[in-house]
Design a protein around this motif. Structure first.
Motif, mmCIF file in Angstrom:
data_model
loop_
_atom_site.group_PDB
_atom_site.id
_atom_site.type_symbol
_atom_site.label_atom_id
_atom_site.label_comp_id
_atom_site.label_asym_id
_atom_site.label_seq_id
_atom_site.Cartn_x
_atom_site.Cartn_y
_atom_site.Cartn_z
ATOM 1 N N ARG A 198 28.904 52.909 44.044
ATOM 2 C CA ARG A 198 28.945 52.284 45.371
ATOM 3 C C ARG A 198 27.542 52.097 45.949
ATOM 4 N NH1 ARG A 198 34.139 55.799 47.552
ATOM 5 N NH2 ARG A 198 35.757 54.439 46.623
ATOM 6 N N GLU A 199 26.658 53.084 45.751
ATOM 7 C CA GLU A 199 25.259 52.944 46.202
ATOM 8 C C GLU A 199 24.536 51.858 45.405
ATOM 9 O OE1 GLU A 199 23.626 56.807 45.768
ATOM 10 O OE2 GLU A 199 24.527 57.599 47.612
ATOM 11 N N LEU A 200 24.919 51.733 44.123
ATOM 12 C CA LEU A 200 24.287 50.694 43.296
ATOM 13 C C LEU A 200 24.606 49.301 43.829
ATOM 14 C CD1 LEU A 200 22.648 50.024 40.798
ATOM 15 C CD2 LEU A 200 24.765 50.078 39.445
ATOM 16 N N ILE A 201 25.844 49.144 44.336
ATOM 17 C CA ILE A 201 26.186 47.838 44.929
ATOM 18 C C ILE A 201 25.239 47.505 46.096
ATOM 19 C CG2 ILE A 201 27.913 46.650 46.346
ATOM 20 C CD1 ILE A 201 30.052 47.707 44.585
ATOM 21 N N GLU A 202 25.017 48.482 46.994
ATOM 22 C CA GLU A 202 24.142 48.256 48.137
ATOM 23 C C GLU A 202 22.701 48.022 47.696
ATOM 24 O OE1 GLU A 202 25.041 47.777 51.223
ATOM 25 O OE2 GLU A 202 27.128 47.984 50.575
ATOM 26 N N ASP A 203 22.229 48.814 46.712
ATOM 27 C CA ASP A 203 20.853 48.630 46.228
ATOM 28 C C ASP A 203 20.665 47.243 45.606
ATOM 29 O OD1 ASP A 203 20.270 51.175 47.058
ATOM 30 O OD2 ASP A 203 20.482 52.101 45.065
ATOM 31 N N LYS A 253 30.401 41.940 40.704
ATOM 32 C CA LYS A 253 31.694 41.998 40.020
ATOM 33 C C LYS A 253 31.711 43.110 38.978
ATOM 34 C CE LYS A 253 32.821 37.104 40.626
ATOM 35 N NZ LYS A 253 33.050 35.811 39.941
ATOM 36 N N GLN A 254 30.598 43.239 38.206
ATOM 37 C CA GLN A 254 30.544 44.283 37.172
ATOM 38 C C GLN A 254 30.659 45.671 37.790
ATOM 39 O OE1 GLN A 254 26.861 43.509 35.139
ATOM 40 N NE2 GLN A 254 27.708 41.795 33.928
ATOM 41 N N ILE A 255 29.910 45.886 38.878
ATOM 42 C CA ILE A 255 29.937 47.205 39.514
ATOM 43 C C ILE A 255 31.296 47.462 40.148
ATOM 44 C CG2 ILE A 255 28.891 48.631 41.318
ATOM 45 C CD1 ILE A 255 26.275 47.104 40.817
ATOM 46 N N ALA A 256 31.900 46.418 40.716
ATOM 47 C CA ALA A 256 33.233 46.581 41.322
ATOM 48 C C ALA A 256 34.265 46.984 40.271
ATOM 49 C CB ALA A 256 33.640 45.282 42.012
ATOM 50 N N SER A 257 34.141 46.370 39.092
ATOM 51 C CA SER A 257 35.058 46.744 38.002
ATOM 52 C C SER A 257 34.843 48.195 37.589
ATOM 53 C CB SER A 257 34.851 45.828 36.799
ATOM 54 O OG SER A 257 35.140 44.488 37.136
ATOM 55 N N THR A 292 18.440 41.913 45.747
ATOM 56 C CA THR A 292 18.649 40.472 45.586
ATOM 57 C C THR A 292 18.330 39.727 46.883
ATOM 58 O OG1 THR A 292 20.386 40.944 43.958
ATOM 59 C CG2 THR A 292 20.300 38.719 44.867
ATOM 60 N N ALA A 293 18.745 40.320 48.042
ATOM 61 C CA ALA A 293 18.468 39.679 49.331
ATOM 62 C C ALA A 293 16.959 39.571 49.563
ATOM 63 C CB ALA A 293 19.121 40.467 50.448
ATOM 64 N N SER A 294 16.212 40.602 49.148
ATOM 65 C CA SER A 294 14.753 40.556 49.297
ATOM 66 C C SER A 294 14.153 39.447 48.440
ATOM 67 C CB SER A 294 14.157 41.907 48.911
ATOM 68 O OG SER A 294 12.746 41.864 48.974
ATOM 69 N N ASN A 295 14.632 39.336 47.195
ATOM 70 C CA ASN A 295 14.121 38.274 46.311
ATOM 71 C C ASN A 295 14.481 36.890 46.857
ATOM 72 O OD1 ASN A 295 13.052 40.143 44.532
ATOM 73 N ND2 ASN A 295 14.932 40.252 43.294
ATOM 74 N N ILE A 296 15.682 36.773 47.403
ATOM 75 C CA ILE A 296 16.081 35.479 47.970
ATOM 76 C C ILE A 296 15.233 35.149 49.202
ATOM 77 C CG2 ILE A 296 17.949 34.282 49.171
ATOM 78 C CD1 ILE A 296 19.925 35.691 47.308
ATOM 79 N N ALA A 297 14.953 36.169 50.054
ATOM 80 C CA ALA A 297 14.125 35.939 51.238
ATOM 81 C C ALA A 297 12.722 35.489 50.835
ATOM 82 C CB ALA A 297 14.055 37.212 52.081
ATOM 83 N N ALA A 298 12.150 36.117 49.764
ATOM 84 C CA ALA A 298 10.822 35.708 49.296
ATOM 85 C C ALA A 298 10.847 34.270 48.794
ATOM 86 C CB ALA A 298 10.348 36.654 48.195
ATOM 87 N N ALA A 299 11.926 33.928 48.068
ATOM 88 C CA ALA A 299 12.040 32.553 47.574
ATOM 89 C C ALA A 299 12.190 31.564 48.716
ATOM 90 C CB ALA A 299 13.224 32.452 46.619
ATOM 91 N N LYS A 300 12.950 31.915 49.748
ATOM 92 C CA LYS A 300 13.115 31.021 50.902
ATOM 93 C C LYS A 300 11.818 30.883 51.696
ATOM 94 C CE LYS A 300 18.103 31.456 51.580
ATOM 95 N NZ LYS A 300 19.193 31.831 52.505
#
Length: 415
Positions: A194-199, A139-143, A204-212
């Motif tokens: 826009r690149e920051l959103i993807e990064d 949301k912050q980056i989108a703003s 975050t997806a990597s951290n979530i995958a490690a947690a799962k």
């Protein structure tokens, strides 16, 4: 003057001499008979076993010591180091599938299970936190992107105005260059956001995958502990006889230690043990005669165990009547393994007088006497032995122990 002897007197004298000669001959024969009885040993017919050579069939067998064992048997072991909390059954009783036999102390397993569940809850919370953080950053980056897009539109408009004014000479070249650079700066900033959103999304997806992944590991550990917890309640794996059980409450047991054994009822086989000297003569499928208290059960070699221990080899025998009511677990039996069968050969009852195969002395009974001769013996099944040579059908031999007169050539058989 001499007188002539009468005919009657001469006749009496002749009869006397004839009688004397007969008595003398009888005395000599009696003496010879008595000397023969003294010099030539004899044995009473009731003290020996005499068998006759006849036509018949014989199996060449190898004798083995057998033990009756269940066809189906399962052991239950302790899932970990523990102690016996409570005993619910006794060895020797019949049990049903799922029946509780004993309980093991489960306190340590429950503590470990609770700790794992707490760690799993922490991982669940971590995954939720990471998702919330990712949404907030998005949301912050989108703003920021929205503001940069407005700035980019404004800088582009200014650049276009300066270009037209430059054509009229109303603005300097420096002002036009500045407006163009502002447009490029805004485009770069917008691309970076826009690149920051993807990064951010990838991180975050990597951290979530490690947690799962950690969640999955913890779930497997929890499932394992739950399985161990269930195993602390030792139950019968199937209906049968409880043949062994650790009965002492409070006794310590090691991980993997046998705590109970359940055997199938009335379904048996035989485990036979014999010298490895006979290993080459054994093969799966060979007939086997199992004997116990005069009863003979037929079977076949099912498996020859490959391991040799202390010079002995073991094999498993399947019975034609595995449900025979006379069979009992751990009952000792004789197992005669048939390695060869011969029909219509000369045979004689087996006995202590014979020792294995080959040529050996034997006492042939004829005319009230037993004379030593040589027999060539072949296959034997423990009841009869093959006579390969040295005898004819109808010949009679002593088959009981002849060691007492083995040095003699002949003996008398007295009635």
């Amino acid at each position: 003057m001499d007188q002539a002897i009468g005919i009657d007197i001469l006749r009496r004298r002749r009869h006397f001499r004839l009688a004397t000669g007969i008595l003398l001959c009888a005395g000599i024969l009696a003496a010879a008979w008595g000397i023969n009885r003294i010099v030539r040993p004899s044995v009473a017919a009731r003290d020996v076993v005499i068998a006759e050579v006849r036509r018949g069939s014989v199996d060449n067998t190898i004798n083995a010591a057998g033990v009756v064992i269940p066809v189906h048997e399962e052991v239950v072991s302790s899932p970990g180091a523990s102690r016996i909390a409570k005993v619910h059954a006794k060895p020797g009783q019949q049990v049903k599938q799922g029946e509780l036999l004993l309980e093991l102390d489960d306190r340590e397993i429950r503590l470990a299970l609770e700790a794992l569940k707490e760690q799993l809850a922490q991982q669940d919370n971590k995954v939720l936190t990471l998702k919330l953080e990712m949404d907030q950053k998005h949301k912050q980056i989108a703003s920021a992107i929205e503001l940069l897009e407005i700035d980019l539109q404004a800088s582009r408009a200014l650049r276009e105005r300066n270009r037209k004014l430059r054509e009229s000479g109303l603005v300097s070249g420096q002002d036009l260059l500045t407006s163009e650079l502002n447009v490029q700066r805004n485009e770069v900033q917008l691309r970076q956001q826009r690149e920051l959103i993807e990064d951010t999304r990838r991180a975050t997806a990597s951290n979530i995958a490690a947690a799962k992944l950690q969640q999955a590991i913890l779930q497997k550990q929890i499932a394992r502990q739950q399985g161990l917890l269930e195993q602390t309640r030792v139950t019968a794996p199937f209906s049968g006889m409880l043949t062994s059980l650790v009965e002492e409450e409070g006794a310590s047991v090691a991980a993997g230690q046998l705590v109970a054994r359940v055997s199938e009822l009335n379904n048996y086989r035989v485990e036979a043990t014999l010298s490895d000297f006979h290993a080459r003569q054994l093969a799966a499928g060979q007939p086997v005669r199992v004997e116990q208290n005069g009863e003979v059960l037929q079977g076949r070699v099912h498996t020859i165990l490959p391991e040799i221990q202390n010079g002995t080899i073991k094999l498993l025998v399947d019975l034609e009547q595995p449900h025979n009511p006379h069979l009992r677990n751990k009952m000792r039996v004789d197992a005669n393994i048939v390695t060869d069968r011969r029909a219509s050969v000369l045979v004689i009852d087996s006995g202590a007088a014979f020792n294995g195969k080959g040529r050996q002395p034997a006492f042939k009974v004829m005319d009230g006497a037993a004379r030593k001769t040589l027999l060539d013996l072949g296959a034997s099944d423990g009841k009869v032995v093959e006579v390969a040579g040295g005898a004819q059908p109808g010949d009679r031999f002593i088959v009981s122990d002849t060691s007492a007169f083995k040095e003699l050539d002949s003996i008398r058989i007295s009635q």
